[in-house]
Design an enzyme around this catalytic site. Sequence first.
Site, PDB file in Angstrom:
ATOM      1  CG  HIS A  64      -1.856  -1.073   1.420  1.00 33.93           C
ATOM      2  ND1 HIS A  64      -2.631  -1.370   0.962  1.00 33.93           N
ATOM      3  CD2 HIS A  64      -1.774  -2.192   1.780  1.00 33.93           C
ATOM      4  CE1 HIS A  64      -3.669  -3.008   1.117  1.00 33.93           C
ATOM      5  NE2 HIS A  64      -2.707  -2.440   1.608  1.00 33.93           N
ATOM      6  CG  HIS A  94       2.922   6.297   6.572  1.00 33.54           C
ATOM      7  ND1 HIS A  94       2.462   5.414   7.620  1.00 33.54           N
ATOM      8  CD2 HIS A  94       1.744   5.785   5.703  1.00 33.54           C
ATOM      9  CE1 HIS A  94       1.535   5.628   7.505  1.00 33.54           C
ATOM     10  NE2 HIS A  94       0.706   6.109   6.352  1.00 33.54           N
ATOM     11  CG  HIS A 119       0.145  10.884   7.595  1.00 30.98           C
ATOM     12  ND1 HIS A 119      -0.401   9.883   6.426  1.00 30.98           N
ATOM     13  CD2 HIS A 119       0.201  10.929   6.968  1.00 30.98           C
ATOM     14  CE1 HIS A 119      -1.642  10.308   5.703  1.00 30.98           C
ATOM     15  NE2 HIS A 119      -1.085  11.594   6.522  1.00 30.98           N
TER      16      HIS A 119
END
Length: 260
Positions: A64, A94, A119
């Site tokens: 992701h 990430h 983040h």
Amino acid sequence: MSHGWGYADHNGPQKWCENFPIANGPRQSPIDIQTKGASYDDTLKPLKLKYDPTTSLDILNNGHSFQVTFADDNDSSMLTEGPISGKYRLKQFHFHWGASDGKGSEHTVDGKCYPAELHLVHWNTKYASFGEAANKPDGLAVVGVFLQIGEDNPKLQKILDAMDAIKSKGKQTSFTNFDPTCLLPKSLEYWTYPGSLTTPPLYESVTWIVCKQPISVSSEQMKKFRSLLFTAEEEKACCMVNNYRPPQPLKDRKVCASFK
């Protein structure tokens, strides 16, 4: 996660509510931060971030995004003050990014998108672990930092140099002696609001702290982010781009600003 969520049409943000009904909940993230609607709050303290580079462990392509994970068994990498009370330990950081430089951030400011957003995810030590904190209303605090196209950012280089080793989903390599303080903007003025994880399971457990000042990244450096793959080695290659959730309705929430 189970349920095979992602960012494509068939499993992307528009579909997440099918398996995660909280996707339509009262405190979902990200949001469009409307600067005129944000109220200055003089009780908000400056952020205190203290990170220990020896706590960085590894870097992983999870299909992701990629994330850098930190040892969180003691208080050596911490977020305190700002809008939160108590101590929050750094668990991982990430990024989210787009297919081109015009979009990619999750939060937007007065409708403006940035090409990427960092983040830094922290959990409240009043709980026993990240896993226990993850679904509590005061369980997590995430610091969001926008990336803006400009000069090459040498502080990102160590991360970009690790990309070749984690090109496909499931790849992981050690990533040690890294202090994420170097990824923060000079000014730590911020907006804050109660929100959620921006990926399934979308728990409404996050105190969001979004820095007003972006950090720099060059177009060339952004290309390196986009060289990663959503897919595992044996699968048909699919570039990791547009791994962001669009802004969600503010509903009954207030955005506060640490600055006038």
